[in-house]
Design an enzyme around this catalytic site. Sequence first.
Site, mmCIF file in Angstrom:
data_model
loop_
_atom_site.group_PDB
_atom_site.id
_atom_site.type_symbol
_atom_site.label_atom_id
_atom_site.label_comp_id
_atom_site.label_asym_id
_atom_site.label_seq_id
_atom_site.Cartn_x
_atom_site.Cartn_y
_atom_site.Cartn_z
ATOM 1 N N GLN A 17 0.777 -1.234 0.000
ATOM 2 C CA GLN A 17 0.000 0.000 0.000
ATOM 3 C C GLN A 17 0.808 1.284 0.000
ATOM 4 O O GLN A 17 0.499 2.210 -0.755
ATOM 5 C CB GLN A 17 -0.958 0.014 1.208
ATOM 6 C CG GLN A 17 -1.889 1.210 1.219
ATOM 7 C CD GLN A 17 -2.851 1.234 2.388
ATOM 8 O OE1 GLN A 17 -3.502 2.235 2.644
ATOM 9 N NE2 GLN A 17 -2.966 0.135 3.116
ATOM 10 N N SER A 18 1.829 1.408 0.837
ATOM 11 C CA SER A 18 2.490 2.708 0.995
ATOM 12 C C SER A 18 3.128 3.186 -0.304
ATOM 13 O O SER A 18 2.911 4.327 -0.737
ATOM 14 C CB SER A 18 3.533 2.639 2.110
ATOM 15 O OG SER A 18 4.529 1.670 1.815
ATOM 16 N N ASP A 73 12.706 -11.085 -13.840
ATOM 17 C CA ASP A 73 13.404 -11.857 -12.808
ATOM 18 C C ASP A 73 14.721 -11.153 -12.537
ATOM 19 O O ASP A 73 15.688 -11.282 -13.288
ATOM 20 C CB ASP A 73 13.653 -13.289 -13.284
ATOM 21 C CG ASP A 73 14.350 -14.138 -12.217
ATOM 22 O OD1 ASP A 73 14.672 -13.588 -11.144
ATOM 23 O OD2 ASP A 73 14.584 -15.336 -12.471
ATOM 24 N N THR A 74 14.772 -10.385 -11.457
ATOM 25 C CA THR A 74 15.961 -9.575 -11.178
ATOM 26 C C THR A 74 17.142 -10.419 -10.708
ATOM 27 O O THR A 74 18.262 -9.913 -10.623
ATOM 28 C CB THR A 74 15.636 -8.509 -10.114
ATOM 29 O OG1 THR A 74 15.154 -9.158 -8.925
ATOM 30 C CG2 THR A 74 14.578 -7.541 -10.616
ATOM 31 N N ASN A 96 9.648 0.213 -1.678
ATOM 32 C CA ASN A 96 9.314 0.079 -0.258
ATOM 33 C C ASN A 96 9.652 -1.330 0.218
ATOM 34 O O ASN A 96 8.897 -1.961 0.950
ATOM 35 C CB ASN A 96 7.846 0.441 0.023
ATOM 36 C CG ASN A 96 6.846 -0.474 -0.676
ATOM 37 O OD1 ASN A 96 7.122 -1.031 -1.718
ATOM 38 N ND2 ASN A 96 5.658 -0.611 -0.088
ATOM 39 N N ALA A 98 11.974 -4.157 2.299
ATOM 40 C CA ALA A 98 12.575 -4.175 3.629
ATOM 41 C C ALA A 98 13.950 -3.524 3.547
ATOM 42 O O ALA A 98 14.582 -3.514 2.480
ATOM 43 C CB ALA A 98 12.689 -5.620 4.124
ATOM 44 N N TYR A 138 4.365 -2.273 9.453
ATOM 45 C CA TYR A 138 3.100 -2.264 8.729
ATOM 46 C C TYR A 138 2.238 -1.120 9.269
ATOM 47 O O TYR A 138 2.619 -0.440 10.215
ATOM 48 C CB TYR A 138 2.385 -3.606 8.876
ATOM 49 C CG TYR A 138 3.063 -4.721 8.110
ATOM 50 C CD1 TYR A 138 2.751 -4.962 6.777
ATOM 51 C CD2 TYR A 138 4.028 -5.520 8.717
ATOM 52 C CE1 TYR A 138 3.368 -5.978 6.067
ATOM 53 C CE2 TYR A 138 4.660 -6.535 8.011
ATOM 54 C CZ TYR A 138 4.321 -6.759 6.694
ATOM 55 O OH TYR A 138 4.942 -7.753 5.982
ATOM 56 N N GLU A 139 1.084 -0.948 8.650
ATOM 57 C CA GLU A 139 0.203 0.179 8.950
ATOM 58 C C GLU A 139 0.020 0.439 10.445
ATOM 59 O O GLU A 139 0.313 1.521 10.945
ATOM 60 C CB GLU A 139 -1.159 -0.052 8.288
ATOM 61 C CG GLU A 139 -2.264 0.903 8.701
ATOM 62 C CD GLU A 139 -1.993 2.326 8.275
ATOM 63 O OE1 GLU A 139 -2.170 3.234 9.100
ATOM 64 O OE2 GLU A 139 -1.602 2.535 7.114
ATOM 65 N N GLY A 247 -8.769 21.059 18.938
ATOM 66 C CA GLY A 247 -8.480 22.454 18.631
ATOM 67 C C GLY A 247 -9.140 23.373 19.635
ATOM 68 O O GLY A 247 -9.593 22.948 20.694
ATOM 69 N N GLY A 248 -9.196 24.631 19.287
ATOM 70 C CA GLY A 248 -9.757 25.616 20.208
ATOM 71 C C GLY A 248 -11.265 25.667 20.210
ATOM 72 O O GLY A 248 -11.855 26.387 21.023
#
Length: 415
Positions: A17-18, A73-74, A96, A98, A138-139, A247-248
Site C-alpha cells: 500500500q504505501s 526476474d531480477t 518500499n 525491507a 506495517y500500517e 483544537g480551540g
Amino acid sequence: MSKALDGVRILDFTHVQSGPTCTQLLAWFGADVIKVERAGAGDITREQLRDIPDVDSLYFTMLNHNKRSVTIDTKNPEGKLVLEALIQKCDVLVENFAPGALDRMGFTWERIQELNPRMIVASVKGFGPGPYEDCKVYENVAQCAGGAASTTGFDDGPPVVSGAQIGDSGTGLHLALGIVTALYQRTLTGRGQKVLAAMQDGVLNLCRVKLRDQQRLERTGTMKEYPQYPNGTFGEAVPRAGNASGGGQPGWILKCKGWETDPNAYIYFITQAPVWAKICNVIGKEEWATDPNYATPAARLPHLKDIFAEIERWTMTKTKFEAMQILNKYDIPCGPILSMKEIAEEPSLRKTGTIVEVDHPTRGKYLTVGNPIKLSDSPTEVTRSPLLGEHTDEVMTELGYSPEQISALRTAGAI
C-alpha cells in the site's frame, strides 16, 4: 490537455500500500509508471483479500491505476541487464522493500548513480535512522510508533488505531511530495538524489497537534478543552480524548434520530464561539447566551459535558441530514457520520471524480477512490490497473529490444 508530470518516467518497485499509493498519485498526474513485478506472482496484494476467485483483488486494483506492469526476474543475469536499461531510461525509482533489499539486489545508490546520475531514488521505510531503522513496519505498527494510537480512543480504554491508513497511504502521500520536490530541484542541479519517507515520521507529522499538546501539558499540567477537565486527572503524557476536536473549538459526536438501529446515525457538532448564541436559540436554551456560566468560551469549558448532553437531546429528534440542514442555515459547523455505503452512493463525489467507477477486463465494474487533488490544467482520468506483465513486451520494445530478443529473454526466464 497535457498532464502535470508528462514526460516523467517512474520505475515502480513498490508493493502492498504505501509505495503504490505514491506511484498511483504520480501516475494520475501524468507520469509513466512502470511497475516491476515477479513473474507468475506479482504484487502480493493481487491475491490478498480476494472477493472473486483468480481475479486481481480490490486491494491491488484500487492502488495501481494508470500504471503499466512488466515482469522481470531480477535474479537472472539477463533480467538484471533489462533492469539496468530501465534505470538508464527512467527518472525516478520508487521502492518500499525491507531495509537493505535493494542493495542485496546489486542496486546500491552508487551503482544506480553510475547507471543514471539524474536518477531519483525514493524509499518508504518504517523508521528513519536510529535504533529501529532495520525493523519491518506495517500500517498499525506505524500508527502506534508515530503517536497516533496512544492519543486515539477513550481515556478509560486501550489505545486504538484509526480506520484511516495514515501509516501506509499517508506516508505514500508524503513520499510523492518529496519526489516532485526532488524533480524540481533536479531542473536546477541536474543531479538526482535520495528521498526518504519514514512511516513513523509521516504519522507523527499528521499528529503534530498532539505534540503541541504534550508541551502544553508539561507547562500547565492540564488542558481545558480535553474531556478530562475539570473533574478528571492528567498524567505525564497526552491522554486519549475521545471525540474532542483537538483544537480551540470544542466538538463531540452526538446521537441523532435512529441511533438505536443505525450505527452511523450520529453527527459531529462543534460549539464554535462566534455562533454560540445561534446554537442556544436552535436547541431552545436561549438563556445560555447571556448566562455568565455559559456566555464565554472559557466559562463553558467546565460545562462541556452538560452542554453536549443538552445539544444531543435536540439532535436525537432529527436525522443527521435534517440536523445538518438546520444547522448549516446558521453557519453552525457540523458534519454527518457517513458510512462507506453512503459515501459510495453519494452523487456529488461521483461528479467530482472523488469516487470513480472503473471497468476491469476480468473483474468487471468496481468503485475506487479517484485523485483527491484536483488541478485545473491537469485533469485526472482514472484508468484500470494492469494485468500481471501486461506491458512487458511494450516496454521492452521502447527500450530498443527486437521481437527476437524479447522472445529469447522470455525463453531464458529473464522476463
